[in-house]
Design a protein around this motif. Sequence first.
Motif, PDB file in Angstrom:
ATOM      1  N   VAL A 173     -29.111 -16.027   6.941  1.00  0.00           N
ATOM      2  CA  VAL A 173     -30.335 -15.523   7.400  1.00  0.00           C
ATOM      3  C   VAL A 173     -30.595 -14.335   7.992  1.00  0.00           C
ATOM      4  N   GLN A 174     -31.670 -13.554   8.090  1.00  0.00           N
ATOM      5  CA  GLN A 174     -31.902 -12.409   8.739  1.00  0.00           C
ATOM      6  C   GLN A 174     -32.214 -12.773   9.960  1.00  0.00           C
ATOM      7  N   VAL A 175     -31.642 -11.834  10.797  1.00  0.00           N
ATOM      8  CA  VAL A 175     -31.943 -11.965  12.276  1.00  0.00           C
ATOM      9  C   VAL A 175     -32.069 -10.602  13.221  1.00  0.00           C
ATOM     10  N   ARG A 228     -40.744 -15.726   7.845  1.00  0.00           N
ATOM     11  CA  ARG A 228     -39.760 -15.707   8.745  1.00  0.00           C
ATOM     12  C   ARG A 228     -38.465 -14.865   8.487  1.00  0.00           C
ATOM     13  N   GLY A 229     -38.286 -14.159   7.408  1.00  0.00           N
ATOM     14  CA  GLY A 229     -37.231 -13.287   7.142  1.00  0.00           C
ATOM     15  C   GLY A 229     -36.393 -13.685   6.076  1.00  0.00           C
ATOM     16  N   PHE A 230     -35.537 -12.974   5.431  1.00  0.00           N
ATOM     17  CA  PHE A 230     -34.704 -13.022   4.313  1.00  0.00           C
ATOM     18  C   PHE A 230     -33.667 -14.288   4.481  1.00  0.00           C
ATOM     19  N   ALA A 231     -33.314 -14.962   3.389  1.00  0.00           N
ATOM     20  CA  ALA A 231     -32.456 -15.911   3.391  1.00  0.00           C
ATOM     21  C   ALA A 231     -31.498 -15.788   2.201  1.00  0.00           C
ATOM     22  N   LEU A 232     -30.258 -16.286   2.047  1.00  0.00           N
ATOM     23  CA  LEU A 232     -29.370 -16.231   0.811  1.00  0.00           C
ATOM     24  C   LEU A 232     -28.524 -17.529   0.997  1.00  0.00           C
ATOM     25  N   CYS A 233     -28.599 -18.033  -0.136  1.00  0.00           N
ATOM     26  CA  CYS A 233     -27.948 -19.344  -0.399  1.00  0.00           C
ATOM     27  C   CYS A 233     -26.726 -18.886  -1.461  1.00  0.00           C
ATOM     28  N   SER A 234     -25.327 -18.659  -1.026  1.00  0.00           N
ATOM     29  CA  SER A 234     -24.282 -18.349  -1.813  1.00  0.00           C
ATOM     30  C   SER A 234     -23.221 -19.399  -1.757  1.00  0.00           C
ATOM     31  N   MET A 235     -21.931 -19.012  -2.291  1.00  0.00           N
ATOM     32  CA  MET A 235     -20.851 -19.795  -2.632  1.00  0.00           C
ATOM     33  C   MET A 235     -19.661 -19.088  -2.567  1.00  0.00           C
ATOM     34  N   ARG A 236     -18.622 -19.901  -2.040  1.00  0.00           N
ATOM     35  CA  ARG A 236     -17.215 -19.502  -2.719  1.00  0.00           C
ATOM     36  C   ARG A 236     -16.500 -20.359  -3.645  1.00  0.00           C
ATOM     37  N   SER A 237     -17.015 -21.669  -3.743  1.00  0.00           N
ATOM     38  CA  SER A 237     -16.367 -22.488  -4.768  1.00  0.00           C
ATOM     39  C   SER A 237     -17.421 -23.813  -5.008  1.00  0.00           C
ATOM     40  N   HIS A 238     -17.214 -24.657  -5.564  1.00  0.00           N
ATOM     41  CA  HIS A 238     -17.910 -26.037  -5.725  1.00  0.00           C
ATOM     42  C   HIS A 238     -17.811 -26.571  -4.457  1.00  0.00           C
TER      43      HIS A 238
END
Length: 389
Positions: A222-224, A205-215
């Motif tokens: 998601v790619q669109v 369905r496309g790329f996805a990324l799980c990132s963060m800035r803090s805890h």
Amino acid sequence: MRTQVAIIGSGPAGLLLGQLLTNTGVDNVILERATREHVLSRIRAGVLEEGTTAMLQEAGAGSRMRAEGLPHDGFDLAFDGRRHRVDLHGLTGKRVMVYGQTEVTRDLMEKRARSGGRSIYEAVNVRPHGFDTDRPHVTYQKGGREHRIDCDFIAGCDGYHGVARRSVPQGAIEIFERAFPFGWLGIIADVPPVGPELVYANHPRGFALCSMRSHTRSRYYVQVPIEEKIEDWPDERFWDELRRRLPKATAEAVTTGPSVEKSIAPIRSFVAEPLRFGRLFLAGDAGHIVPPTGAKGLNLAASDVRYLFDALHEFYTEKSQAGLDAYSRRALARVWKAERFSWWMTNTLHRFPDHGGFGQKIQHAELDYLFSSRAALTALAENYVGLPY
């Protein structure tokens, strides 16, 4: 007004260059067309290479980063419903630091204020002049009046849409670029991240990324298609789409919540050559843009500043122009390696409308090869943690 280096742009590149110069006694003034508050409202990525964190420490703006930043020894690549870890530290002996670009900017602003550095915000109609002579100057308007700053050098750190690059005669600059047929729909939410490290996902369905800035604050993408509209993506739809693209256990671990910020960023590659025009130097996004897949944008700005600061320091301490003459060549050599890596990451992890079944099979073979070859995985890790300056 008279200064040694006039810096256009109060983003991380301009602030970092200004602080390093201030620390060594080189007078400089930063001109910024926006307000300080607007600059701090820009939300950008925040995966820092060790070279970038070392420069922030050298500038005297690294104490909060050391206390609050999140050191990461690796990240995960997910495909075929499984997660595979890239052990950055085990493969290279290096790690990256997750610390938001907004926080980097804030720390540098506060350090500059403590150091007595001069920053002029809401400076409109900024224009560099005479940079093809030995007497350059910059003009700007503020408070309804025209102002002029005479200087030795001008540093254009004012981003892709800034005036510095646009002031260069058309015939003196060559542009290389590629626009990708998709964007990243990203949200920030005050929820705990899905795991202790980033997760990049390749999915039909496309790329996805799980990132963060803090805890407690997470950043997801998601790619669109590039023509998508933000108003068509309420939070519920975003969370549903994100979880569809993640392995089952990862999807179940996602904590949802209302978005704090939501935007769609176009994905493109862009390089301007050269990066020096007489006494005008381009640094950061003013000279190049990379797809965010490789986490190189802010880090390339920092490496430009490394080369430019060293060259200016050499000029003022040793009366040598060797570093200034070599700046564009040295910076672009590293830029193009980062462009290559970001292009590779983007092509390996995203779905392209025209690639079809063959392209998807090639992606699968590439990812499968990565985790069957320590040499291939080491090459990925070396580029991700940052090539040497």
